[in-house]
Enzyme design. Structure first.
Site, PDB file in Angstrom:
ATOM      1  CD  GLU A  64      10.694  -1.376   2.841  1.00  0.00           C
ATOM      2  OE1 GLU A  64      10.741  -2.077   1.802  1.00  0.00           O
ATOM      3  OE2 GLU A  64      11.016  -1.792   3.959  1.00  0.00           O
ATOM      4  CB  ILE A  65       6.493   3.857   1.168  1.00  0.00           C
ATOM      5  CG1 ILE A  65       7.158   5.238   1.278  1.00  0.00           C
ATOM      6  CG2 ILE A  65       4.979   3.987   1.170  1.00  0.00           C
ATOM      7  CD1 ILE A  65       7.091   6.047   0.011  1.00  0.00           C
ATOM      8  N   GLY A  66       5.624   1.115   3.108  1.00  0.00           N
ATOM      9  CA  GLY A  66       5.067  -0.233   3.103  1.00  0.00           C
ATOM     10  C   GLY A  66       5.828  -1.118   4.068  1.00  0.00           C
TER      11      GLY A  66
ATOM     12  CD  GLN B 292       2.133   5.173  -1.065  1.00  0.00           C
ATOM     13  OE1 GLN B 292       1.974   4.004  -0.765  1.00  0.00           O
ATOM     14  NE2 GLN B 292       2.826   5.548  -2.136  1.00  0.00           N
TER      15      GLN B 292
ATOM     16  CG  ASP C 267       7.181  -3.144  -1.324  1.00  0.00           C
ATOM     17  OD1 ASP C 267       6.382  -3.349  -2.255  1.00  0.00           O
ATOM     18  OD2 ASP C 267       7.575  -4.049  -0.566  1.00  0.00           O
TER      19      ASP C 267
ATOM     20  CG  HIS D 224       2.388  -1.788  -5.024  1.00  0.00           C
ATOM     21  ND1 HIS D 224       3.683  -1.352  -5.016  1.00  0.00           N
ATOM     22  CD2 HIS D 224       2.339  -2.864  -4.188  1.00  0.00           C
ATOM     23  CE1 HIS D 224       4.409  -2.124  -4.219  1.00  0.00           C
ATOM     24  NE2 HIS D 224       3.615  -3.031  -3.699  1.00  0.00           N
TER      25      HIS D 224
ATOM     26  CD  GLU E  47      10.401  -3.665  -3.623  1.00  0.00           C
ATOM     27  OE1 GLU E  47       9.456  -4.459  -3.501  1.00  0.00           O
ATOM     28  OE2 GLU E  47      11.407  -3.691  -2.888  1.00  0.00           O
ATOM     29  CG  ASP E  48       5.906  -5.205  -6.172  1.00  0.00           C
ATOM     30  OD1 ASP E  48       6.772  -5.954  -6.662  1.00  0.00           O
ATOM     31  OD2 ASP E  48       5.524  -5.302  -5.004  1.00  0.00           O
TER      32      ASP E  48
END
Length: 268
Positions: A95-97, A141, A163, A166, A191-192
């Site tokens: 997971e990034i974030g 990232q 995530d 962004h 996401e987002d």
């Protein structure tokens, strides 16, 4: 007055100039923090299915997700959980974030003790987060050397969730770096993606640098065998390995699998 002029401009100006007008003058994006309300999870009951039940009973680290993400994640991740329960190989998730670590905690609870869960974040404060069975690494990232070092530890993941920042300049570059390391049959979740329309994140309606417009090009890449037209160069790395694209409200999901030329089957 500006908005009322848009229909007239549409009839007068070429589409590209109209889009430029919408990006630079009309202000498509709402003010940050006012687009959607934040509802405290304890007042929202997500029970009824395993993932929703887990979130409804979560009393650990804070996390924020859109309410409609819960059902999406249930559908996306439950097949991986089931396959992991039958396999001797560990499930690998990146997971990034990290933020406050709540979602990493949820992934660990959902997939179980043998799952390998890694989170990355550029915020040095995330070093202080300790979650049993979860590894956190600090770096950007879009730093290929850093991402390679993380993947050397983790191995090739079945699930990647972006995530992170962004920001329009980051999402497609991160995808290009990580996609070759995603296992066949794996899923890449962004996401987002509503931030593609927000100028604060380098976005804007039909702005070419955003992940939404990038993935629109990937649709052409999937269909590259059906046209003699030149395919978008920037999505060439997805060729022959992008099985499907799914758009949800603020989530884009890319599934990886080796693709082969289509064949017709005649039933007579």
């Amino acid at each position: 007055m500006i908005k009322s002029a848009l229909p007239i401009l549409k009839r007068i100006l070429p589409a590209r100039l109209t889009n430029l007008y919408r990006q630079t003058i009309a202000g498509d994006n709402p003010p940050l923090g006012e687009f959607y309300p934040i509802q405290v999870g304890k007042s929202k009951n997500f029970s009824g299915r395993e993932f929703g039940e887990l979130l409804s009973n979560h009393n650990g680290r804070p996390m924020v997700k859109m309410a409609h993400f819960i059902g999406i994640y249930e559908d996306l991740l439950s097949p991986y959980k089931e396959a992991h329960s039958r396999s001797s190989n560990p499930l690998r998730l990146l997971e990034i974030g990290v933020s406050k670590g709540g979602s990493l905690e949820i992934w660990k609870k959902y997939f179980g003790e043998t799952a390998l869960i890694y989170g990355i974040d550029i915020d040095e404060r995330c070093r202080e987060i300790s979650i049993p069975g979860v590894e956190i690494r600090i770096g950007s990232q879009v730093d290929q050397a850093f991402l390679s070092s993380v993947l050397k530890e983790l191995g090739d993941p079945q699930i990647i969730i972006d995530d992170g920042s962004h920001h329009a300049d980051h999402l497609s570059l991160t995808l290009e770096i990580l996609w070759p390391h995603l296992q066949d049959g794996g899923v890449y979740i962004i996401e987002d993606t509503h931030t593609s329309y927000w100028k604060e994140y380098g976005g804007g309606y039909l702005k070419n640098q955003t992940i939404v417009e990038f993935v629109k090009d990937a649709i052409d890449t999937i269909h590259q065998l059906y046209t003699r037209k030149k395919m978008p160069v920037r999505t060439e790395f997805l060729r022959d390995s992008l099985a499907s694209i799914t758009f949800f409200d603020s989530i884009i999901v890319l599934r990886k699998a080796k693709t082969t030329p289509p064949q017709r089957v005649s039933f007579e």
